[in-house]
Design a protein around this motif. Structure first.
Motif, mmCIF file in Angstrom:
data_model
loop_
_atom_site.group_PDB
_atom_site.id
_atom_site.type_symbol
_atom_site.label_atom_id
_atom_site.label_comp_id
_atom_site.label_asym_id
_atom_site.label_seq_id
_atom_site.Cartn_x
_atom_site.Cartn_y
_atom_site.Cartn_z
ATOM 1 N N CYS A 273 -10.654 -13.565 -9.610
ATOM 2 C CA CYS A 273 -9.495 -13.656 -10.488
ATOM 3 C C CYS A 273 -8.435 -12.681 -9.984
ATOM 4 N N VAL A 274 -7.276 -13.186 -9.618
ATOM 5 C CA VAL A 274 -6.160 -12.350 -9.177
ATOM 6 C C VAL A 274 -5.094 -12.368 -10.255
ATOM 7 N N THR A 275 -4.652 -11.199 -10.662
ATOM 8 C CA THR A 275 -3.597 -11.072 -11.669
ATOM 9 C C THR A 275 -2.407 -10.351 -11.066
ATOM 10 N N GLY A 276 -1.227 -10.682 -11.572
ATOM 11 C CA GLY A 276 0.006 -10.070 -11.080
ATOM 12 C C GLY A 276 1.121 -11.092 -11.025
ATOM 13 N N PRO A 277 2.194 -10.798 -10.282
ATOM 14 C CA PRO A 277 3.315 -11.744 -10.170
ATOM 15 C C PRO A 277 2.867 -13.086 -9.615
ATOM 16 N N GLN A 278 3.699 -14.095 -9.836
ATOM 17 C CA GLN A 278 3.351 -15.448 -9.415
ATOM 18 C C GLN A 278 3.188 -15.545 -7.909
ATOM 19 N N GLY A 279 2.333 -16.476 -7.504
ATOM 20 C CA GLY A 279 2.072 -16.734 -6.100
ATOM 21 C C GLY A 279 0.869 -17.649 -5.987
ATOM 22 N N THR A 280 0.479 -17.937 -4.774
ATOM 23 C CA THR A 280 -0.675 -18.788 -4.513
ATOM 24 C C THR A 280 -1.776 -17.963 -3.870
ATOM 25 N N VAL A 281 -3.006 -18.135 -4.372
ATOM 26 C CA VAL A 281 -4.144 -17.370 -3.860
ATOM 27 C C VAL A 281 -4.951 -18.229 -2.894
ATOM 28 N N LEU B 251 -6.427 -4.311 -1.044
ATOM 29 C CA LEU B 251 -5.864 -3.076 -0.513
ATOM 30 C C LEU B 251 -5.280 -2.252 -1.654
ATOM 31 N N PRO B 252 -5.315 -0.923 -1.550
ATOM 32 C CA PRO B 252 -4.752 -0.097 -2.626
ATOM 33 C C PRO B 252 -3.246 -0.276 -2.734
ATOM 34 N N GLY B 253 -2.730 -0.108 -3.970
ATOM 35 C CA GLY B 253 -1.303 -0.277 -4.209
ATOM 36 C C GLY B 253 -0.944 -1.747 -4.353
ATOM 37 N N GLY B 254 0.309 -2.019 -4.641
ATOM 38 C CA GLY B 254 0.750 -3.400 -4.796
ATOM 39 C C GLY B 254 0.599 -3.877 -6.219
ATOM 40 N N PRO B 255 1.318 -4.922 -6.595
ATOM 41 C CA PRO B 255 1.324 -5.381 -7.989
ATOM 42 C C PRO B 255 0.173 -6.319 -8.348
ATOM 43 N N TRP B 256 -0.663 -6.690 -7.373
ATOM 44 C CA TRP B 256 -1.748 -7.633 -7.660
ATOM 45 C C TRP B 256 -3.098 -6.914 -7.714
ATOM 46 N N THR B 257 -3.961 -7.348 -8.602
ATOM 47 C CA THR B 257 -5.334 -6.852 -8.675
ATOM 48 C C THR B 257 -6.288 -8.033 -8.606
ATOM 49 N N ALA B 258 -7.479 -7.788 -8.075
ATOM 50 C CA ALA B 258 -8.483 -8.845 -7.939
ATOM 51 C C ALA B 258 -9.798 -8.355 -8.520
ATOM 52 N N THR B 259 -10.411 -9.178 -9.345
ATOM 53 C CA THR B 259 -11.726 -8.881 -9.912
ATOM 54 C C THR B 259 -12.627 -10.085 -9.719
ATOM 55 N N CYS B 260 -13.944 -9.836 -9.739
ATOM 56 C CA CYS B 260 -14.937 -10.891 -9.574
ATOM 57 C C CYS B 260 -15.643 -11.147 -10.890
ATOM 58 N N ARG B 261 -16.092 -12.377 -11.085
ATOM 59 C CA ARG B 261 -16.912 -12.672 -12.249
ATOM 60 C C ARG B 261 -18.247 -11.972 -12.101
ATOM 61 N N ASP B 262 -18.916 -11.761 -13.219
ATOM 62 C CA ASP B 262 -20.203 -11.085 -13.252
ATOM 63 C C ASP B 262 -21.237 -11.912 -12.493
#
Length: 396
Positions: free
Chosen positions: A327-335, A376-387
């Protein structure tokens, strides 16, 4: 037939609207009748595989019944052709079509009419294939596919009881001739149960008991994984010495869990593939299976996504689940996978991940322009994994 309180409660507490998969047979019509007693915000789906001329007429019969009940009804035509692995192809196409429809129409749960008899037949079918505990255990009463929950509320209900309910209501169930077609395993098993006078209820109880044993093992594996494994932004690091001290079956289940979590496969690999992968893991040797890489790093094993497999994962908008677990959260874009975009990142080592893990990880794109790398550290996007041990495809 009296509907058990747990079935009523399961149907009553679902968030609406609720989808009901109904072919027009006795099982699915029985499910529809029970669900209609409990609630009225139902939307009914009939899948026409395109394999029999009568199927279209049967779908229209369900549509007419739903019209009388003032329920929404949709026919999903598939247009399949006869040939090898027909039942498997039909099952995959059926679930894909229902999942896509549900996501489009905001339906989060679809109920299926699998019965106690289906549980018994499935156990005997799998027993003849020489499978182990997981294959013999009762099918799950719920599972997720593409963010949609599929519920089986009638696994403790006999087929004949559902048919009697339907007939008593004045409804006319259809009989699918493929249920008696000796080309198919399930039809042969069903005939064998009747010929030998086997008790489907007793067989189903055995499957339910095996299911409890399976769940107990999974619980124990999850506890062990929490002690000897560490999540590293999409990779799984396992202590080699601790792994070597465990019973072989626990090791197998733990590694299969890692394969399923990272690779996203719906089915485990074949027995010989499992054995080879297990032997390599215990020996600290590199291996690749089902889109997952295994390699030794000092005292630990690293399980990570294979870059080529990640590159094949369909791109998703920011906020949606990508590659079955991110799951990537942040400004719009394509993952999609970072891939060759790593060439544009001078400080990629700041991530503290192997290069192949970063390449296989999520990146945010605008067409061919790399916008950001959430790992990578910094930037407006964060990524997390499902359990990795959750029975859903939501993220944390």
């Amino acid at each position: 037939m009296v509907v058990p309180d747990d079935v009523r409660a399961a149907l009553a507490t679902l968030p609406g609207p609720v989808g009901i998969a109904c072919s027009g047979g006795g099982d699915s019509l029985g499910l529809l009748h029970i669900a209609y007693e409990v609630r009225r915000d139902l939307t009914v789906l009939t899948v026409d595989h395109g394999l029999r001329r009568e199927a279209a007429q049967e779908a229209e019969m369900v549509a007419a019944l739903c019209d009388r009940l003032r329920l929404s009804h949709t026919i999903l035509p598939l247009g399949l052709s006869d040939g090898p692995a027909l039942m498997a192809r039909a099952r995959t196409a059926r679930y894909d079509a229902m999942t896509a429809w549900a996501r489009k129409h905001g339906v989060s749960t679809i109920c299926l009419g699998h019965t106690q008899d289906d549980v018994a037949e499935t156990l005997l079918m799998r027993l003849s294939d020489g499978v182990g505990l997981d294959g013999l255990a009762q099918m799950a009463d719920r599972f997720q596919r593409g963010g949609i929950t599929f519920l089986r509320p009638l696994l403790a209900t006999a087929r004949r009881d559902l048919r009697a309910r339907v007939v008593a209501a004045g409804w006319s169930p259809v009989d699918d001739p493929t249920n008696d077609d000796a080309r198919f395993d399930r039809a042969r098993i069903r005939k064998g149960i009747a010929t030998l006078g086997l008790d489907s209820r007793a067989i189903a109880r055995s499957a339910a008991t095996l299911r409890k044993a399976q769940e107990a093992l999974d619980w124990q594996v999850a506890r062990i994984a929490a002690e000897i494994a560490q999540l590293d932004r999409g990779d799984w690091l396992i202590e080699r010495d601790a792994l070597a001290a465990l019973p072989l079956e626990i090791v197998r289940r733990l590694l299969l869990g890692g394969l399923a979590w990272i690779g996203g496969g719906l089915h485990p690999p074949r027995y010989e593939e499992q054995r080879t992968f297990l032997d390599r893991a215990r020996a600290g040797q590199a291996a690749t299976l089902q889109g997952v890489q295994l390699r030794a790093e000092g005292t630990r094993l690293r399980l990570s996504r294979e870059p080529a497999a990640a590159a094949r994962a369909p791109e998703q908008p920011v906020g949606a689940v990508w590659d079955t677990r991110w799951c990537v959260t942040g400004p719009q874009g394509t993952v999609r996978a970072l891939g060759e975009g790593i060439a544009d990142i001078i400080d990629w080592r700041a991530a503290g991940l192997p290069r192949s893990s970063l390449i296989a990880g999520p990146a945010v794109w605008d067409g061919h322009t790399l916008l950001g790398t959430p790992l990578l550290p910094g930037g407006p996007w964060t990524a997390t994994c499902r359990d990795p041990f959750a029975r859903s495809d939501t993220c944390r």
